[in-house]
Design a protein around this motif. Sequence first.
Motif, PDB file in Angstrom:
ATOM      1  N   UNK A  47       0.846  -1.204   0.000  1.00  0.00           N
ATOM      2  CA  UNK A  47       0.000   0.000   0.000  1.00  0.00           C
ATOM      3  C   UNK A  47       0.879   1.251   0.000  1.00  0.00           C
ATOM      4  N   UNK A  48       0.352   2.306  -0.576  1.00  0.00           N
ATOM      5  CA  UNK A  48       0.995   3.618  -0.469  1.00  0.00           C
ATOM      6  C   UNK A  48       0.435   4.285   0.780  1.00  0.00           C
ATOM      7  N   UNK A  49       1.283   4.592   1.733  1.00  0.00           N
ATOM      8  CA  UNK A  49       0.828   5.208   2.984  1.00  0.00           C
ATOM      9  C   UNK A  49       1.443   6.591   3.094  1.00  0.00           C
ATOM     10  N   UNK A  50       0.597   7.616   3.107  1.00  0.00           N
ATOM     11  CA  UNK A  50       1.092   8.995   3.076  1.00  0.00           C
ATOM     12  C   UNK A  50       0.784   9.701   4.394  1.00  0.00           C
ATOM     13  N   UNK A  51       1.814  10.274   4.971  1.00  0.00           N
ATOM     14  CA  UNK A  51       1.662  11.022   6.217  1.00  0.00           C
ATOM     15  C   UNK A  51       1.053  12.392   5.923  1.00  0.00           C
ATOM     16  N   UNK A  52       0.739  13.111   6.985  1.00  0.00           N
ATOM     17  CA  UNK A  52       0.189  14.459   6.804  1.00  0.00           C
ATOM     18  C   UNK A  52       1.172  15.349   6.024  1.00  0.00           C
ATOM     19  N   UNK A  53       2.478  15.189   6.286  1.00  0.00           N
ATOM     20  CA  UNK A  53       3.477  15.991   5.568  1.00  0.00           C
ATOM     21  C   UNK A  53       3.476  15.655   4.075  1.00  0.00           C
ATOM     22  N   UNK A  54       3.145  14.409   3.745  1.00  0.00           N
ATOM     23  CA  UNK A  54       3.160  13.983   2.332  1.00  0.00           C
ATOM     24  C   UNK A  54       1.837  14.262   1.635  1.00  0.00           C
ATOM     25  N   UNK A  55       0.744  14.213   2.390  1.00  0.00           N
ATOM     26  CA  UNK A  55      -0.580  14.523   1.824  1.00  0.00           C
ATOM     27  C   UNK A  55      -1.471  15.073   2.922  1.00  0.00           C
ATOM     28  N   UNK A  56      -1.689  16.383   2.848  1.00  0.00           N
ATOM     29  CA  UNK A  56      -2.663  17.007   3.752  1.00  0.00           C
ATOM     30  C   UNK A  56      -4.021  16.874   3.073  1.00  0.00           C
ATOM     31  N   UNK A  57      -4.903  16.089   3.666  1.00  0.00           N
ATOM     32  CA  UNK A  57      -6.160  15.771   2.986  1.00  0.00           C
ATOM     33  C   UNK A  57      -7.076  16.987   2.837  1.00  0.00           C
TER      34      UNK A  57
END
Length: 269
Positions: free
Chosen positions: A23-33
């Motif tokens: 899976x691609x897991x993105x942190x807040x720094x990588x993707x702010x929803x």
Amino acid sequence: MRWLITGAGGMLATDLAGLLDDAVALSRAELDIRDKDAVTRAVREHRPDVIVNCAAWTAVDDAERHEEEALAVNGHAVANLASTGARLIQISTDYVFDGTARVPYAEDAPTRPVNAYGRTKLAGELAADGHVIVRTAWLYGASGRNFVKTMIRLERERESVSVVADQHGGPTWSADLARYVATLADAPPGVHHGTNAGQTTWHGLAQEVFTLLGADPARVKPIPASDYPVPAPRPAYSVLGNPRLRDWREALGEAFVEIQAGLVAGQQP
Ligand SMILES: NC(=O)c1ccc[n+]([C@@H]2O[C@H](COP(=O)([O-])OP(=O)(O)OC[C@H]3O[C@@H](n4cnc5c(N)ncnc54)[C@H](OP(=O)(O)O)[C@@H]3O)[C@@H](O)[C@H]2O)c1
């Protein structure tokens, strides 16, 4: 099946990413929803079939004073994820209910949150209409701060601890929930309750932790919620019906071994 997990680094996201290792897991720094363009770019780049939204404002008490900011993450941002063309699994909460029930809440029971966090999470459910919504409760796990790890620490630090005994819920191991979520890629839209089965109080949960530690559970003293004032009122009863996961005591027993191993390895309780 391509999975994208938001809120990586959070408790549930960590367990889910460990399970779905491609899976691609993105942190807040990588993707702010909250950033719709960023969501669109991430979906274009990773082309997920399924997005699991583990990102959330989870500071229940802080949400009372920062409801608009909590709503931006828990409500408005969910609309960004719901409109990408990918299937969305939105994680929600037992705190959408008011706690006046005395039997477990059905998936379609009327919602009526009693605090700001619950209101913002309910807005997220509405934004995820047409997708899969998984309500969970009282999460604990090996990563992040949580009630079980706090009790493990307090058992070492204090002779006795006073814990609220008049709020009832379903403690849920994040790893069990992750395993359940991983089965939902093709689930029909709608609300699913994802908690461990059975129910207890915070006091009952703390006593079980003490018992697992080999400590005397009588060192956990019951108090009413009115003796533990916090900014956000909690529902007195938020047990979810049709809970899907195994009994909470069995789950806690297994989780305890992993949590203790993590603590020995240096994770903060
Ligand atoms: N914990 C519980 O007892 C409980 C109970 C019922 C339901 N739930 C729900 O279960 C889900 C998972 O909870 P959890 O306990 O695993 O949460 P958590 O450990 O608090 O993790 C939430 C993650 O979301 C990230 N995040 C916050 N704002 C974001 C944004 N704008 N964009 C992207 N990421 C953002 C946080 O990043 P930062 O660390 O950088 O802020 C954090 O990594 C949530 O939907 C929660 O509402 C939890």
